[in-house]
Scaffold this motif. Structure first.
Motif, mmCIF file in Angstrom:
data_model
loop_
_atom_site.group_PDB
_atom_site.id
_atom_site.type_symbol
_atom_site.label_atom_id
_atom_site.label_comp_id
_atom_site.label_asym_id
_atom_site.label_seq_id
_atom_site.Cartn_x
_atom_site.Cartn_y
_atom_site.Cartn_z
ATOM 1 N N HIS A 84 0.854 -1.325 -0.026
ATOM 2 C CA HIS A 84 0.019 -0.034 -0.042
ATOM 3 C C HIS A 84 0.801 1.061 -0.192
ATOM 4 C CE1 HIS A 84 -3.512 2.450 0.256
ATOM 5 N NE2 HIS A 84 -3.406 2.670 1.516
ATOM 6 N N GLU A 134 3.508 0.344 -11.353
ATOM 7 C CA GLU A 134 3.929 1.713 -10.537
ATOM 8 C C GLU A 134 5.542 1.714 -10.679
ATOM 9 O OE1 GLU A 134 1.908 2.723 -7.005
ATOM 10 O OE2 GLU A 134 0.269 1.279 -7.306
ATOM 11 N N ASN A 187 -3.829 -1.425 -11.550
ATOM 12 C CA ASN A 187 -4.445 -1.618 -10.560
ATOM 13 C C ASN A 187 -5.550 -2.579 -10.450
ATOM 14 O OD1 ASN A 187 -3.598 1.314 -10.133
ATOM 15 N ND2 ASN A 187 -4.642 1.374 -8.176
ATOM 16 N N GLU A 196 -8.331 -0.760 2.785
ATOM 17 C CA GLU A 196 -7.563 0.518 2.799
ATOM 18 C C GLU A 196 -7.186 1.188 1.332
ATOM 19 O OE1 GLU A 196 -3.523 -0.702 4.118
ATOM 20 O OE2 GLU A 196 -3.334 -2.098 2.533
ATOM 21 N N LYS A 197 -7.537 0.201 0.353
ATOM 22 C CA LYS A 197 -7.116 0.624 -1.052
ATOM 23 C C LYS A 197 -8.680 1.195 -1.667
ATOM 24 C CE LYS A 197 -3.263 -1.424 -1.573
ATOM 25 N NZ LYS A 197 -3.050 -2.812 -1.741
ATOM 26 N N LEU A 198 -8.504 1.957 -2.611
ATOM 27 C CA LEU A 198 -9.538 3.014 -2.971
ATOM 28 C C LEU A 198 -10.891 2.129 -3.173
ATOM 29 C CD1 LEU A 198 -10.454 5.929 -3.854
ATOM 30 C CD2 LEU A 198 -10.121 5.171 -6.122
ATOM 31 N N PRO A 213 -13.018 9.823 1.114
ATOM 32 C CA PRO A 213 -11.858 10.654 0.839
ATOM 33 C C PRO A 213 -11.359 10.627 -0.419
ATOM 34 C CG PRO A 213 -11.483 8.786 2.089
ATOM 35 C CD PRO A 213 -12.838 8.588 1.795
ATOM 36 N N ILE A 214 -11.319 11.560 -1.110
ATOM 37 C CA ILE A 214 -10.907 11.782 -2.585
ATOM 38 C C ILE A 214 -9.448 12.716 -2.531
ATOM 39 C CG2 ILE A 214 -11.067 12.544 -4.823
ATOM 40 C CD1 ILE A 214 -13.675 11.209 -5.021
ATOM 41 N N TYR A 215 -8.250 12.067 -2.890
ATOM 42 C CA TYR A 215 -7.135 12.961 -2.492
ATOM 43 C C TYR A 215 -7.257 13.987 -3.703
ATOM 44 C CZ TYR A 215 -5.455 8.807 0.053
ATOM 45 O OH TYR A 215 -5.227 7.747 1.068
ATOM 46 N N ARG A 222 -6.073 5.825 -13.127
ATOM 47 C CA ARG A 222 -5.657 4.572 -12.843
ATOM 48 C C ARG A 222 -6.152 3.381 -13.914
ATOM 49 N NH1 ARG A 222 -2.407 6.984 -10.486
ATOM 50 N NH2 ARG A 222 -1.644 7.128 -8.482
ATOM 51 N N ASN A 257 -10.115 8.798 -10.539
ATOM 52 C CA ASN A 257 -10.614 8.337 -9.289
ATOM 53 C C ASN A 257 -11.933 8.884 -9.024
ATOM 54 O OD1 ASN A 257 -8.040 7.126 -8.680
ATOM 55 N ND2 ASN A 257 -7.351 8.685 -7.725
ATOM 56 N N ARG A 289 -2.180 12.785 -1.560
ATOM 57 C CA ARG A 289 -1.088 12.089 -1.123
ATOM 58 C C ARG A 289 0.221 12.802 -1.698
ATOM 59 N NH1 ARG A 289 -1.347 6.478 -4.333
ATOM 60 N NH2 ARG A 289 -2.637 5.726 -2.427
ATOM 61 N N HIS A 292 1.923 12.176 -5.331
ATOM 62 C CA HIS A 292 0.834 11.379 -5.682
ATOM 63 C C HIS A 292 0.984 11.071 -7.379
ATOM 64 C CE1 HIS A 292 -3.837 10.781 -5.871
ATOM 65 N NE2 HIS A 292 -3.327 9.712 -6.409
ATOM 66 N N TYR A 349 -6.586 9.292 7.977
ATOM 67 C CA TYR A 349 -7.690 10.168 7.537
ATOM 68 C C TYR A 349 -8.015 11.137 8.819
ATOM 69 C CZ TYR A 349 -7.921 7.118 3.604
ATOM 70 O OH TYR A 349 -7.282 6.467 2.426
#
Ligand code: NAD
Ligand code: TYD
Length: 351
Positions: A84, A134, A187, A196-198, A213-215, A222, A257, A289, A292, A349
């Protein structure tokens, strides 16, 4: 039999279940059961004699030597990793340990084992290393998708540690002749993904009426692939891939996202309406992030052309299956989000 590392995690468990469903060849599953490893994922195999689970660490050379000698696997499929990105930003040490040192230890054990085999077995042996897109870094909006020849430009401690392990795998082939295969997938999403992943995080929060939550601006892209399709691609590479080669695996499915989160909200509204109103009301933009990556996209033409693999799911069919799976597996979710998960959510968060 084959040795799978990290087979109690998200992709590893899907792989082991699919392998035993389709091939019947026994699996030795080595997993340290970190926060991300979960024997509940393998509950269907409890009375299946073809699955042997070993609770252990890929950094433990003596254990690896013993397992290889006792079980004589014809192949190793290496999933075990810290996976992660956000955790790698808070604590890169575990990523260096498992992803680099662990992969190195596994390669050393595999090299010694492979060298001891008779010629026919040595010829047939494979070490399949499961890596990520990645390692290639971040694409601009109009750049071509990542091909296998793309330069390595890892940007997070996670991707840097995976890149280091890729280089070791390559070197073990080049220097010692170890018969390696490497894959770089985009992804994944699907059953058993830790929330914990989107995608599973958004499903779980939405069901509880919590913020989604959207960063940053939500426009990071992705290239999403259903986990069953990734597992099928790994099987194809293991069965037919040329030794020393790498394959990029992706679904030609780039999405920002924000569009992913909106799609999940719409599905949940359809399948389990919320009396308080549409879930999109829960979307919350939060601090971005650090570092990011803006966009990942995979050019999957090599695996399509050479091995005939193609994804069976579209994003629409895959995300519908996934949301339905989480709705049907409330107790699984409840168990994984108790305890240490709460501390992570507070740390990442919490206000
Ligand atoms: P995960 O975090 O869900 O599972 C990792 C598993 O490895 C867990 O079961 C954990 O207990 C085990 N593990 C961790 N450290 C270990 C150690 N030292 N020894 C033995 N076992 C250990 O990860 P995942 O999402 O299933 O990813 C699996 C692999 O696929 C990783 O190598 C990852 O880099 C790669 N990958 C993941 C994605 C994705 O979208 N999730 C995409 C491309 C590639
Ligand atoms: P993630 O599932 O962590 O995978 P990765 O970072 O390996 O791509 O994140 C997918 C995308 O979603 C990524 O651009 C970061 C973003 N994201 C959010 O906007 N909010 C979140 O709470 C999380 C976990 C991720």
């Amino acid at each position: 039999m084959i040795l799978v590392t990290g087979g109690a995690g998200f992709i590893g468990a899907n792989f082991v279940l699919g392998w035993l469903r389709d091939s019947g060849e026994p699996v030795l599953n080595l997993d340290m059961l970190t926060y991300a490893g979960n024997l509940d994922n393998l509950a269907d195999l409890r009375s299946d004699g073809r699955h042997v689970f070993v609770h252990g660490d890929i950094c433990d050379r003596a254990l690896l030597d013993r397992l290889l000698t006792e079980h004589r696997p014809r192949a190793i499929v290496h999933f075990a990793a810290e996976s992660h990105v956000d955790r790698s930003i808070h604590g890169p040490g575990d990523f260096v340990r498992t992803n680099i040192e662990g992969s190195f230890t596994l390669l050393e054990a595999a090299r010694a084992w492979w060298a001891s085999l008779a010629e026919a077995e040595r010829e047939a042996f494979r070490f399949l290393h499961v890596s990520t897109d990645e390692v290639y870094g971040s694409l601009g909006a109009t750049d071509a998708p990542f091909a296998e020849t793309h330069a390595y430009q890892p940007n997070s401690p996670y991707s840097a540690s995976k890149a280091a392990s890729d280089h070791l795998v390559r070197a073990y082939h080049h220097t010692y002749g170890l018969p390696v295969l490497s894959t770089h997938c985009s992804n994944n999403y699907g059953p058993f993904q830790f929330p914990e992943k989107l995608i599973p995080l958004v499903i779980n929060n939405a069901l509880q009426g919590k913020d989604l939550p959207i960063y940053g601006d939500g426009m990071n892209v992705r290239d999403w692939l259903y986990v069953g399709d990734h597992c099928a691609a790994i099987r194809a590479v293991l069965a037919g891939g040329r030794v020393g080669e790498t394959w990029n695996i992706g679904g030609w499915n780039e999405m920002p996202n924000l569009a992913i989160v909106r799609a999940i909200c719409a599905l949940l509204d359809e399948l389990r309406p919320d009396p308080a109103g549409p879930r999109e009301r829960l979307i919350t933009f939060v601090k971005d992030r650090p570092g990011h990556d803006r966009r990942y996209a995979i050019d999957a033409r090599k695996i399509e052309r050479e091995l005939g693999w193609r994804p069976a799911e579209t994003f629409e069919t895959g995300i519908r299956k996934t949301v339905a799976w989480y709705l049907d597996h409330g107790p699984w979710v409840q168990r994984v989000v108790s305890g240490a998960y709460r501390e992570w959510m507070e740390r990442q968060y919490g206000r």
